[in-house]
Scaffold this motif. Structure first.
Motif, PDB file in Angstrom:
ATOM      1  N   UNK A  96      -1.352   0.547  -4.903  1.00 16.03           N
ATOM      2  CA  UNK A  96      -1.386  -0.670  -4.109  1.00 16.03           C
ATOM      3  C   UNK A  96      -1.267  -1.882  -5.019  1.00 16.03           C
ATOM      4  N   UNK A  97      -0.928  -2.992  -4.425  1.00 15.25           N
ATOM      5  CA  UNK A  97      -0.786  -4.212  -5.226  1.00 15.25           C
ATOM      6  C   UNK A  97      -1.226  -5.406  -4.395  1.00 15.25           C
ATOM      7  N   UNK A  98      -1.911  -6.338  -5.041  1.00 19.89           N
ATOM      8  CA  UNK A  98      -2.350  -7.581  -4.416  1.00 19.89           C
ATOM      9  C   UNK A  98      -1.829  -8.753  -5.236  1.00 19.89           C
ATOM     10  N   UNK A  99      -1.866  -9.950  -4.656  1.00 22.45           N
ATOM     11  CA  UNK A  99      -1.485 -11.169  -5.354  1.00 22.45           C
ATOM     12  C   UNK A  99      -2.747 -11.960  -5.664  1.00 22.45           C
ATOM     13  N   UNK A 100      -2.842 -12.476  -6.869  1.00 20.80           N
ATOM     14  CA  UNK A 100      -4.052 -13.172  -7.286  1.00 20.80           C
ATOM     15  C   UNK A 100      -4.375 -14.364  -6.391  1.00 20.80           C
ATOM     16  N   UNK A 125      -0.641  -3.924   5.915  1.00 23.20           N
ATOM     17  CA  UNK A 125       0.083  -3.024   5.012  1.00 23.20           C
ATOM     18  C   UNK A 125      -0.380  -1.578   5.181  1.00 23.20           C
ATOM     19  N   UNK A 126      -1.687  -1.392   5.394  1.00 25.95           N
ATOM     20  CA  UNK A 126      -2.228  -0.034   5.555  1.00 25.95           C
ATOM     21  C   UNK A 126      -1.711   0.620   6.823  1.00 25.95           C
ATOM     22  N   UNK A 127      -1.801  -0.103   7.944  1.00 24.72           N
ATOM     23  CA  UNK A 127      -1.311   0.448   9.211  1.00 24.72           C
ATOM     24  C   UNK A 127       0.172   0.803   9.117  1.00 24.72           C
ATOM     25  N   UNK A 128       0.958  -0.071   8.501  1.00 23.37           N
ATOM     26  CA  UNK A 128       2.402   0.161   8.391  1.00 23.37           C
ATOM     27  C   UNK A 128       2.702   1.323   7.454  1.00 23.37           C
ATOM     28  N   UNK A 151       0.848  -1.194   0.000  1.00 23.30           N
ATOM     29  CA  UNK A 151       0.000   0.000   0.000  1.00 23.30           C
ATOM     30  C   UNK A 151       0.879   1.237   0.000  1.00 23.30           C
ATOM     31  N   UNK A 152       0.558   2.191  -0.888  1.00 27.24           N
ATOM     32  CA  UNK A 152       1.228   3.491  -0.920  1.00 27.24           C
ATOM     33  C   UNK A 152       0.194   4.566  -0.590  1.00 27.24           C
ATOM     34  N   UNK A 153       0.444   5.331   0.455  1.00 29.41           N
ATOM     35  CA  UNK A 153      -0.472   6.381   0.899  1.00 29.41           C
ATOM     36  C   UNK A 153       0.198   7.743   0.806  1.00 29.41           C
ATOM     37  N   UNK A 154      -0.573   8.727   0.373  1.00 26.17           N
ATOM     38  CA  UNK A 154      -0.103  10.112   0.394  1.00 26.17           C
ATOM     39  C   UNK A 154      -0.703  10.791   1.619  1.00 26.17           C
ATOM     40  N   UNK A 180      -9.020  -1.042   2.008  1.00 29.64           N
ATOM     41  CA  UNK A 180      -7.956  -0.192   2.547  1.00 29.64           C
ATOM     42  C   UNK A 180      -8.541   1.050   3.207  1.00 29.64           C
ATOM     43  N   UNK A 181      -9.519   1.680   2.552  1.00 30.40           N
ATOM     44  CA  UNK A 181     -10.152   2.859   3.135  1.00 30.40           C
ATOM     45  C   UNK A 181     -10.878   2.510   4.430  1.00 30.40           C
ATOM     46  N   UNK A 182     -11.474   1.329   4.475  1.00 31.13           N
ATOM     47  CA  UNK A 182     -12.127   0.882   5.711  1.00 31.13           C
ATOM     48  C   UNK A 182     -11.113   0.726   6.829  1.00 31.13           C
ATOM     49  N   UNK A 183      -9.952   0.157   6.516  1.00 32.47           N
ATOM     50  CA  UNK A 183      -8.907  -0.015   7.533  1.00 32.47           C
ATOM     51  C   UNK A 183      -8.367   1.335   8.003  1.00 32.47           C
ATOM     52  N   UNK A 184      -8.334   2.308   7.123  1.00 27.82           N
ATOM     53  CA  UNK A 184      -7.886   3.643   7.534  1.00 27.82           C
ATOM     54  C   UNK A 184      -8.865   4.263   8.526  1.00 27.82           C
ATOM     55  N   UNK A 185     -10.156   4.009   8.318  1.00 31.82           N
ATOM     56  CA  UNK A 185     -11.182   4.637   9.137  1.00 31.82           C
ATOM     57  C   UNK A 185     -11.448   3.909  10.453  1.00 31.82           C
ATOM     58  N   UNK A 186     -11.118   2.624  10.510  1.00 29.18           N
ATOM     59  CA  UNK A 186     -11.557   1.814  11.644  1.00 29.18           C
ATOM     60  C   UNK A 186     -10.709   2.007  12.891  1.00 29.18           C
ATOM     61  N   UNK A 187      -9.574   2.651  12.767  1.00 33.41           N
ATOM     62  CA  UNK A 187      -8.628   2.705  13.882  1.00 33.41           C
ATOM     63  C   UNK A 187      -8.198   4.130  14.161  1.00 33.41           C
ATOM     64  N   UNK A 188      -7.905   4.413  15.430  1.00 35.16           N
ATOM     65  CA  UNK A 188      -7.297   5.697  15.797  1.00 35.16           C
ATOM     66  C   UNK A 188      -5.790   5.542  15.651  1.00 35.16           C
TER      67      UNK A 188
END
Length: 907
Positions: free
Chosen positions: A503-507, A518-521, A443-446, A475-483
């Motif tokens: 972002x990238x996923x594996x099939x 990945x989002x938290x990190x 995940x790449x976040x700005x 990913x957006x849900x994970x951003x919102x779910x935590x302080x």
């Protein structure tokens, strides 16, 4: 809870045709609960009006409320005013329970603000007024305890004095609606609130009731009633005013509801208090947005309730059977409520009795947190402690009593500490990678700084060709779910916009939990790279002190690192207003009382968060080590030779699989040769040479550029391509479009930036003139876009300035959003170039099929055009003048002086 036969199901014939929800708001001890008793008694809902001091008030249903004589939890009662059914919400008045009060504002149709006539407009009263304005709630005012003033001074004189103070400190639209008014003066005061009504009054000599209702609805008029709730004088006038002028909302057929409170009854049943804003809700219906059935619908009135089989739009009811709802939640067609303005600024350690395990106590406290979300119950693993955020001492006592009553455990609290927050100074990219064996996610976040008080905002500009929409939503849900915690003191982050850029996923190997990691990190890695700022809460204060003590007070405020306005005099007292850090103002109330011998008064309200005045000291005292916070890792996990290994945050970019989304721009050459006139705006000589390189980077990172399909976005403002709904059409003789980000260019060019510091309007006009001249020579279509998204109620504006189009974006729409949408629409047919130095915007524009030009490139293009114009002018026969050249020469040479002397008209 009583559920007697006579308190059960409503009869159909008793259901009112119209229904309205009203809340009572007041500073503590203004007589709010007493007024609610009077309203219920006068309407016939109760046989005897109770009293707070006697402990028998109908709406003080909790023992602690009866003991302390204050309202702690919001209560509901129902009564009728003729054919109008009224739901009355009695809210807490003490500042410690402001959050409970604020949650009710999202569900009411109008409010009755009660002012203590003996004390006048107090600090918390002004806070309530600002909240009513924020939520756009129509308001009636009841000035209470006028009987106390009658004993000392003539009531008419006091009423006029109070009304003048109310108008000065709240609004000029406050008008006396009491029975002692003079009809002509009354109508004139009402008419003065609106120009259209004033014209009608001058012509006809009257103001229709429907116009009065409209003015109240639009918050231009605020009816004021004077009386005594205890002696029930003026109460009937207030009731008649509500019946006659409170407007009943119209509701749609689609189901919608707002949750404003979670509670539990005496049997432990979880109650979800909500107001229906559309459609109907029946028993055993699945509540949209929850997936759960409504087992029971209760309409409360004090401690009693009636069960109903169906709730209609406009009603407030308590629903059983819902386990996952939360205050502020929107159900069905309703959206989420706004972030509360009032929040605790102190955090306390909860001290448990000997033998009580914190792991046993934590889930019980989480249950209370459901009802009071502002508590922010936090388990600090490294310390083995439970912490809670509270408003003050009174709330501490209430929470202690509630825990003892509900769980039989007697807890105490440590000393309160300031609640700090963290943000960043400049944009940064955060990268998170999680790839143990048979798992994969990157995940790449700005991360971008936001305005003070904006909170956290989340969005996505990631292409669906790169990452599937479902993964983006996750990913957006994970951003919102935590302080998310900052890296300076471990405080919560705020005032940031976090955008999913890639972002990238594996099939085969990617699972949902991989993206959570990945989002938290990614957030933490970005915070480690960024320059973080510590924020502290500030109070806005009003200090009333004797005149001779002003010097002492001003010295105290300066010592606290605060600021203040010049003092002024009100009667025998001097008034000092300003703001100061909460850390400095703690305990100052007692200090003021001491040095003024009880004559001084300090009123504080939370202003918001500002940069910490002693950041280094606070960070050192916190002793927070972000690398030892195992619940919030900063590094990433990669895989090699069949095994995962951890990479520290500063080395993640050496291992990441996707290219960075923030490629730095190449340094601009000192001199740029003017392009041939026949070349396109974006051609090789167009002022930049890295367009092909940028496109190659974009293709390598995100895949091939596709003009037909924009990236998935969330929480972005949707709007037509133009602010007025008009679309951009192709001119027959123009194939090229140039879109210019106005303010980005102004603050990138030194001469315009210098002008903007003294006159921003002059800078805008200067840029418009420059681009008009440029367009006249280049013959491309120029669209200049300015941000106007902060202007409340702004519908947007598009107009033609000479030969270019100028756009002011509408409310909540930035110039970037407008440009992106325009490029998406016209980029399929025309050659579109965007002039901006915003790196992320350049990448987005390229993804939409457009071309980009930096601010320096645009400046070089314009200078090159100017030189060509000069060369053409030199070829003209002597005695002839080129008007365009003359205009350019005048603008460049004399514009600053003309603006200073006022010769130029600034638009």
């Amino acid at each position: 809870m009583e559920n007697t036969p006579e308190n059960r199901e409503h009869k159909a014939e008793k259901k009112p045709v119209k229904h309205i929800c009203i809340a009572l708001l007041a500073h503590v001890d203004a007589g709010k609960t007493t007024l609610s008793e009077s309203l219920l008694f006068k309407s016939g809902s109760i046989r005897k009006a109770g009293r707070v001091d006697h402990g028998d008030a109908f709406l003080d249903t909790y023992q602690l409320e009866r003991e302390r004589g204050i309202t702690i939890f919001s209560k509901q009662a129902v009564f009728q005013l003729g054919d109008l059914g009224v739901t009355l919400l009695d809210t807490p008045g003490h500042v410690d329970f402001s959050a409970e009060m604020e949650r009710t504002l999202s569900v009411i149709d109008c409010a009755v603000l009660i002012i203590n006539g003996a004390d006048g407009v107090q600090g918390h009263t002004q806070t309530l007024w600002r909240l009513l304005e924020r939520y756009q709630v129509p308001a009636f005012l009841f000035i209470n305890k006028m009987d106390q003033l009658e004993e000392k001074k003539p009531c008419a004189r006091e009423r006029n004095r109070l009304l003048e103070e109310i108008r000065r400190r709240l609004s000029d639209g406050c008008v006396d609606f009491s029975g002692q008014r003079t009809e002509d003066t009354f109508l004139e005061n009402v008419a003065m609130c609106d120009e259209r009504v004033l014209e009608h009054y001058l012509e006809e000599g009257e103001v229709p009731d429907e116009e009065i209702r409209r003015l109240i609805r639009e918050r231009k008029l605020f009816p004021c009633f004077f009386g005594s709730a205890l002696k029930m004088t003026g109460v009937e006038e207030l009731m008649e005013g509500l019946r006659q002028y409170a407007e009943v909302p119209e509701y749609g057929e689609e189901f919608g509801a707002k949750v404003f409170k979670i509670a539990r009854d005496e049997q432990g049943n979880r109650l979800t208090y909500l107001k229906l804003t559309g459609g109907k809700l029946k028993v055993k219906d699945v509540v949209p947005g929850t997936g759960e059935k409504a087992n029971q619908l209760r309409v409360y009135s004090g401690a009693r309730y009636e069960t109903v089989q169906e709730a209609r739009a406009g009603m407030v009811c308590a629903v059983t059977g819902l386990t996952e709802t939360r205050p502020g939640q929107g159900l069905g067609a309703e959206t989420e409520a706004a972030v509360p303005l009032l929040e605790p600024v102190l955090t306390y350690r909860i001290l448990l009795p000997e033998g009580c395990s914190p792991h046993t106590m934590l889930p019980k406290l989480r249950q209370i947190e459901e009802e009071e979300p502002e508590l922010h119950i936090v388990w600090k693993e490294e310390l083995g402690e439970i912490h809670a955020q509270l408003m003050g001492e009174v709330q501490i006592e209430v929470l202690q009593s509630l825990i003892l009553e509900r769980f039989g455990i007697k807890v105490s609290f440590g000393e309160g500490n300031i609640v700090y927050k963290e943000t960043i100074e400049a944009p940064v990219e955060g990268v998170g990678h999680f790839e143990p064996l048979r798992h994969y996610a990157e995940v790449h976040l700005l991360l971008e700084p936001g305005e003070r008080g904006s909170g956290l905002q989340f969005a996505s500009v990631c292409s669906e060709d790169l990452l599937d929409r479902n993964w983006q939503r996750l990913i957006l849900t994970h951003l919102e779910e935590k302080e998310h915690r900052g890296v300076l003191t471990g405080s919560a982050i705020t005032d940031m916009r976090i955008t999913l850029a890639a972002g990238r996923a594996h099939l085969k190997h990617t699972e949902g939990g991989d993206f959570r990691q990945a989002t938290y990190r990614a957030v933490r890695q970005g915070l480690k790279k960024a320059k973080s700022i510590l924020l502290e809460p500030w109070y806005a204060f009003r200090l009333e002190i004797p005149q001779e003590m002003v010097g002492r007070a001003m010295a105290d405020i300066q010592r606290m690192e605060g600021n203040f306005q010049p003092p002024w005099q009100e009667g025998e007292m001097a008034v000092l207003t300003g703001s100061a850090p909460v850390a400095g103002m703690r305990g100052y109330q007692a200090e003021v009382a001491a040095y003024t011998r009880g004559h001084g008064r300090l009123l504080c309200t939370l202003k918001g968060y500002e940069p910490c005045h002693n950041q280094e000291e606070v960070i050192a005292a916190a002793a927070y080590d972000s690398e030892r916070d195992l619940d919030n890792p900063t590094g990433s996990v990669f895989c090699a030779h069949g095994a995962g290994f951890v990479v520290s945050w500063e080395q993640v970019e050496d291992y990441m699989h996707l290219e960075s989304c923030l490629k730095k721009e190449e340094e601009e050459p000192e001199e740029v040769l003017p392009p041939p006139r026949s070349q396109s705006l974006s051609g090789p000589g167009g002022g930049w040479g890295d367009e092909k390189e940028l496109e190659e980077i974009f293709t390598r990172t995100y895949g091939p550029v596709k003009r037909e399909k924009p990236g998935y976005a969330r929480r972005t403002v949707s709007a037509p391509v133009q602010g007025t709904g008009r679309s951009v059409k192709k001119a027959p003789d123009l194939d090229e479009y140039l879109l210019v980000d106005g303010y980005n260019i102004i603050f990138a060019w030194d001469e315009l930036k210098a002008l903007a510091e003294t006159n921003i309007g002059g800078a805008r006009t200067r840029l418009m003139d420059i681009l008009s001249n440029y367009q006249g020579y280049k013959k491309c279509r120029v669209i200049l876009v300015f941000d106007a998204y902060k202007v409340e109620g702004n519908p947007g504006e598009i107009f033609k300035y000479h030969n270019i189009h100028v756009v002011y974006t509408k409310e909540a729409e930035t110039a970037d959003q407008y440009i992106e949408k325009t490029v998406h629409v016209i980029g399929r047919k025309y050659h579109v170039t965007v002039a901006t130095s915003d790196s992320l915007e350049q990448v987005i524009i390229l993804g939409q099929g457009g071309h980009r030009m930096s601010a320096q490139n645009l400046k070089d293009e314009i200078e090159a055009a100017r030189r060509e114009i000069q060369e053409e002018c030199r070829k003209l026969p002597k005695g002839k003048k080129n008007l365009l050249f003359d205009h350019l020469d005048e603008e460049l040479g004399d514009y600053m002086e003309d603006v200073r002397l006022g010769k130029k008209k600034i638009q």
